[in-house]
Structures are given as structure tokens and as C-alpha cells.
Design a protein around this motif. Structure first.
Motif, PDB file in Angstrom:
ATOM      1  N   PRO A   1      -7.382   2.196  -2.274  1.00  0.00           N
ATOM      2  CA  PRO A   1      -8.752   2.187  -1.733  1.00  0.00           C
ATOM      3  C   PRO A   1      -8.991   1.132  -0.667  1.00  0.00           C
ATOM      4  N   ALA A   2      -8.303   0.003  -0.761  1.00  0.00           N
ATOM      5  CA  ALA A   2      -8.503  -1.071   0.218  1.00  0.00           C
ATOM      6  C   ALA A   2      -7.353  -1.141   1.215  1.00  0.00           C
TER       7      ALA A   2
ATOM      8  N   PRO B   1       0.779  -1.239   0.000  1.00  0.00           N
ATOM      9  CA  PRO B   1       0.000   0.000   0.000  1.00  0.00           C
ATOM     10  C   PRO B   1       0.813   1.294   0.000  1.00  0.00           C
ATOM     11  N   GLN B   2       2.134   1.239   0.275  1.00  0.00           N
ATOM     12  CA  GLN B   2       2.958   2.448   0.307  1.00  0.00           C
ATOM     13  C   GLN B   2       4.232   2.240  -0.518  1.00  0.00           C
ATOM     14  N   PRO B   3       4.103   1.970  -1.791  1.00  0.00           N
ATOM     15  CA  PRO B   3       5.274   1.581  -2.586  1.00  0.00           C
ATOM     16  C   PRO B   3       6.313   2.680  -2.726  1.00  0.00           C
ATOM     17  N   CYS B   4       5.894   3.873  -3.066  1.00  0.00           N
ATOM     18  CA  CYS B   4       6.860   4.955  -3.299  1.00  0.00           C
ATOM     19  C   CYS B   4       7.485   5.423  -1.990  1.00  0.00           C
ATOM     20  N   GLU B   5       6.693   5.448  -0.937  1.00  0.00           N
ATOM     21  CA  GLU B   5       7.220   5.876   0.355  1.00  0.00           C
ATOM     22  C   GLU B   5       8.313   4.924   0.840  1.00  0.00           C
ATOM     23  N   VAL B   6       8.094   3.633   0.658  1.00  0.00           N
ATOM     24  CA  VAL B   6       9.105   2.656   1.071  1.00  0.00           C
ATOM     25  C   VAL B   6      10.356   2.779   0.216  1.00  0.00           C
ATOM     26  N   LEU B   7      10.192   2.909  -1.086  1.00  0.00           N
ATOM     27  CA  LEU B   7      11.370   3.043  -1.946  1.00  0.00           C
ATOM     28  C   LEU B   7      12.153   4.309  -1.614  1.00  0.00           C
ATOM     29  N   ASP B   8      11.463   5.400  -1.316  1.00  0.00           N
ATOM     30  CA  ASP B   8      12.162   6.625  -0.933  1.00  0.00           C
ATOM     31  C   ASP B   8      12.944   6.427   0.364  1.00  0.00           C
ATOM     32  N   ARG B   9      12.354   5.713   1.316  1.00  0.00           N
ATOM     33  CA  ARG B   9      13.062   5.497   2.587  1.00  0.00           C
ATOM     34  C   ARG B   9      14.281   4.606   2.385  1.00  0.00           C
ATOM     35  N   LEU B  10      14.176   3.616   1.521  1.00  0.00           N
ATOM     36  CA  LEU B  10      15.317   2.758   1.251  1.00  0.00           C
ATOM     37  C   LEU B  10      16.414   3.518   0.508  1.00  0.00           C
ATOM     38  N   ARG B  11      16.022   4.353  -0.450  1.00  0.00           N
ATOM     39  CA  ARG B  11      17.029   5.165  -1.145  1.00  0.00           C
ATOM     40  C   ARG B  11      17.781   6.071  -0.180  1.00  0.00           C
TER      41      ARG B  11
ATOM     42  N   MET C   1      -8.771 -12.543   3.463  1.00  0.00           N
ATOM     43  CA  MET C   1      -8.743 -11.132   3.787  1.00  0.00           C
ATOM     44  C   MET C   1      -9.950 -10.424   3.212  1.00  0.00           C
ATOM     45  N   PRO C   2     -10.753  -9.761   4.038  1.00  0.00           N
ATOM     46  CA  PRO C   2     -11.902  -9.043   3.514  1.00  0.00           C
ATOM     47  C   PRO C   2     -11.480  -7.810   2.739  1.00  0.00           C
ATOM     48  N   GLY C   3     -12.242  -7.452   1.755  1.00  0.00           N
ATOM     49  CA  GLY C   3     -11.927  -6.273   0.975  1.00  0.00           C
ATOM     50  C   GLY C   3     -13.167  -5.433   0.739  1.00  0.00           C
ATOM     51  N   THR C   4     -13.023  -4.429  -0.077  1.00  0.00           N
ATOM     52  CA  THR C   4     -14.145  -3.529  -0.307  1.00  0.00           C
ATOM     53  C   THR C   4     -15.182  -4.145  -1.233  1.00  0.00           C
ATOM     54  N   GLU C   5     -14.775  -5.194  -1.979  1.00  0.00           N
ATOM     55  CA  GLU C   5     -15.732  -5.843  -2.890  1.00  0.00           C
ATOM     56  C   GLU C   5     -15.711  -7.350  -2.651  1.00  0.00           C
TER      57      GLU C   5
ATOM     58  N   VAL D   1      -1.672  -0.102  11.346  1.00  0.00           N
ATOM     59  CA  VAL D   1      -2.808  -0.195  10.422  1.00  0.00           C
ATOM     60  C   VAL D   1      -3.417   1.184  10.198  1.00  0.00           C
ATOM     61  N   GLY D   2      -3.553   1.955  11.270  1.00  0.00           N
ATOM     62  CA  GLY D   2      -4.098   3.303  11.137  1.00  0.00           C
ATOM     63  C   GLY D   2      -3.260   4.192  10.247  1.00  0.00           C
ATOM     64  N   ARG D   3      -1.931   4.095  10.391  1.00  0.00           N
ATOM     65  CA  ARG D   3      -1.054   4.902   9.537  1.00  0.00           C
ATOM     66  C   ARG D   3      -1.172   4.496   8.076  1.00  0.00           C
ATOM     67  N   VAL D   4      -1.158   3.192   7.819  1.00  0.00           N
ATOM     68  CA  VAL D   4      -1.274   2.730   6.432  1.00  0.00           C
ATOM     69  C   VAL D   4      -2.589   3.219   5.833  1.00  0.00           C
ATOM     70  N   ALA D   5      -3.681   3.085   6.574  1.00  0.00           N
ATOM     71  CA  ALA D   5      -4.991   3.509   6.075  1.00  0.00           C
ATOM     72  C   ALA D   5      -5.037   5.009   5.827  1.00  0.00           C
ATOM     73  N   ALA D   6      -4.383   5.786   6.684  1.00  0.00           N
ATOM     74  CA  ALA D   6      -4.424   7.242   6.556  1.00  0.00           C
ATOM     75  C   ALA D   6      -3.484   7.771   5.482  1.00  0.00           C
ATOM     76  N   GLU D   7      -2.346   7.100   5.298  1.00  0.00           N
ATOM     77  CA  GLU D   7      -1.302   7.640   4.436  1.00  0.00           C
ATOM     78  C   GLU D   7      -1.290   7.043   3.034  1.00  0.00           C
ATOM     79  N   SER D   8      -1.962   5.925   2.835  1.00  0.00           N
ATOM     80  CA  SER D   8      -1.992   5.294   1.518  1.00  0.00           C
ATOM     81  C   SER D   8      -3.244   5.704   0.759  1.00  0.00           C
ATOM     82  N   ALA D   9      -3.083   5.896  -0.540  1.00  0.00           N
ATOM     83  CA  ALA D   9      -4.231   6.189  -1.395  1.00  0.00           C
ATOM     84  C   ALA D   9      -4.885   4.921  -1.950  1.00  0.00           C
TER      85      ALA D   9
END
Length: 289
Positions: free
Chosen positions: A223-224, A43-53, A265-269, A213-221
Motif C-alpha cells: 500500500p505504501a 516492495p517487490q520481494p517475490c519478483e526480485v527472488l524470481d529474477r535472481l533464481r 520518509m512520508p507514508g500513508t499514515e 518509482v513509477g514502476r514500483v508503485a504500479a507493480e507492487s501491491a
């Protein structure tokens, strides 16, 4: 020769888990941080890559199967019907520099680590295949096949991929799986490993799953994002369920079928399908049994 190595694996785009491990004193003190693949599929691909860089030369990133697949999805080289929906979303978030990074990652990488006999090879699945599955209870003849072309001076193999930590001897070679930072099976918290003074230390860093979980839900775009994190960050899938799912893929034949109570894992659909991910191309929700 490298004196100490912190080994992280399978972050799967979960920034809070990565940040927790990077704050560990032994990780901060390590000469090198080796991350053995599957960095961004989550759910946070670019953020993780930036932190690793941002770790610069202190970090050595190795290619995982999900990294290869994300780059192929972003390039339009992998049919979308053959990918998880979370991966499709993550691939669309990648910037050009991210795609170039992922598609050019090395696999495997061999190093000399102080105190370890012979050389140490770092990989994702196995040294010969980033998607190959080996498990703590894989039989010896299968290990012999997997290591058939490995140079005899490689005495330690460090891998990831199956999200469950272990260390065992295989006909005189030491095999280490550091587990998963962001998508653990069996218990919540981030698993990693430390190689120092010729010893392997399997480590587990707990963190507050509700906060993560709260951070991932708040910071990721994505939808699920909350449903994804509720399942994977909380480690809903047990190690027993994961071993049953992976068993047929290490060449042992048909394994015991999943328990009737195996959770999804439950999802939105509706549900996202199988609880266990690792290796190879995954079917989309509509194609899963």
C-alpha cells in the motif's frame, strides 16, 4: 578459480534497479554474480527472488540480516512488533519456496578469485555476523576485533549491509563494500562492484528515478509502495545522515546526533520513522522516537 565476479548487494525488493544492473555489459560478462544479502525486504520481494533464481548457477546468493528476519517473520518466529511494516508485508507475500530459500542461504562464502592474493570472503555485515556494522572510517582496533578469527589466508573481504560503497585497506587486508542496488544512501542509482584481474572496480549505474518509482508503485501491491520508493529509490537519506546513524553501532561510542534537518520518509499514515535501515531488528513505527 573464478576469473571475474560482479558483486551486488542490498537489492531490497526493487526490481527496476536490479534489472538495470543485470543489463550492464560487465555484469553480463562476469563468470559469477555474488549477491551479498538483503534481497527481498522491500516492495517487490517475490519478483526480485524470481529474477535472481532465473540467473541459475551464475548467481551465488548470500544471506543478509533482512533475509533471515523475513524468513523468521514468515514462520511466525519473530514478533511482528520488532519489524518494519514493509518487512511484515513482504514476509506475507513470500511463498513456501521463497522462505526455504532465504532461511537456507549461506553466510559467509569464501572463494578464490583470479588475480587476488589469498582467498576472498563474501559476507553481508561482517564474516562473523550478518548484522554487524563496519564503516569506511571504523577504527583499526575495531577491525582487528571483527577479523580476529578470520583465517590469515583470507586477504580480501567483500561486504554490504550499510548501503554505502567503499574500498580500503585494513592492516593489509582489502575490504570492499559494494553499496546498495535498491536502497542507496547518498545518491540515487545502483551501486555494485566488479572484481577482475586482481582489481576492484566500484561501479555506479544511474537510472531514471521517476521511471523506477513509477514502476514500483504500479507493480507492487504494497500500500505504501510509492512513498517507500520515493524515499529509498531516490536516495533521500544522505551518506552523512547514514554515517551518523550507524556510527554508534561500530563500537565507537556515542556519535554526533542526527542533524535537526534529517529527513524522514512520508507514508500513508504519517512518517515511517528513521530514514536509515540496516542490521538487526527494527522497531515498528509506533515504537520509534
Amino acid at each position: 578459480m573464478t576469473a571475474s565476479v560482479a558483486v551486488l548487494s542490498d537489492i531490497h525488493g526493487v526490481l527496476p534497479a536490479l534489472e538495470t544492473v543485470l543489463a550492464e555489459p560487465d555484469v553480463l560478462a562476469a563468470d559469477l554474480i555474488v549477491v551479498t544479502g538483503d534481497h527481498a525486504a522491500g516492495p517487490q520481494p517475490c519478483e526480485v527472488l524470481d529474477r535472481l533464481r532465473a540467473l541459475g548457477d551464475r548467481a551465488l546468493l548470500i544471506r543478509g540480516n533482512a533475509d533471515r528476519e523475513l524468513a523468521a517473520l514468515a514462520r511466525g518466529e519473530l514478533p511482528p512488533d520488532h519489524a518494519w511494516e514493509a518487512d511484515l508485508w513482504a514476509a506475507r507475500q513470500l511463498r513456501d519456496a521463497d522462505v526455504r530459500l532465504l532461511e537456507n542461504l549461506p553466510h559467509p562464502v569464501t572463494l578464490e578469485v583470479d588475480g587476488f592474493d589469498g582467498r576472498v570472503v563474501f559476507c553481508h555485515g561482517t564474516p562473523r555476523d550478518d548484522a554487524e556494522v563496519v564503516l569506511v572510517d571504523t577504527r583499526l582496533d575495531r577491525w582487528a576485533e571483527v577479523f580476529a578469527e578470520l583465517p590469515s589466508d583470507v586477504r580480501t573481504v567483500v561486504c554490504g549491509h550499510t548501503h554505502m560503497p567503499f574500498a580500503r585497506l585494513v592492516d593489509g587486508r582489502l575490504v570492499v563494500n559494494s553499496g546498495s542496488v535498491g536502497m542507496p544512501y547518498g545518491r540515487p542509482g545502483a551501486s555494485w562492484a566488479l572484481l577482475r584481474d586482481g582489481q576492484v572496480h566500484l561501479r555506479h549505474t544511474p537510472f531514471d528515478p521517476d521511471a523506477a518509482v513509477g514502476r514500483v508503485a504500479a507493480e507492487s501491491a504494497y500500500p505504501a509502495a510509492r512513498a517507500w520508493a520515493d524515499h529509498y529509490v531516490r536516495a533521500v537519506t544522505t551518506d552523512a545522515e547514514a554515517l551518523r546513524a550507524f556510527g554508534p553501532r561500530d563500537g565507537r561510542g556515542v556519535s554526533t546526533p542526527p542533524a535537526p534537518h534529517a529527513r524522514q520518509m512520508p507514508g500513508t499514515e504519517g512518517d515511517f520513522g528513521a530514514t536509515v535501515r540496516s542490521g538487526g531488528v527494527r522497531p515498528r513505527r509506533s515504537d520509534r522516537s
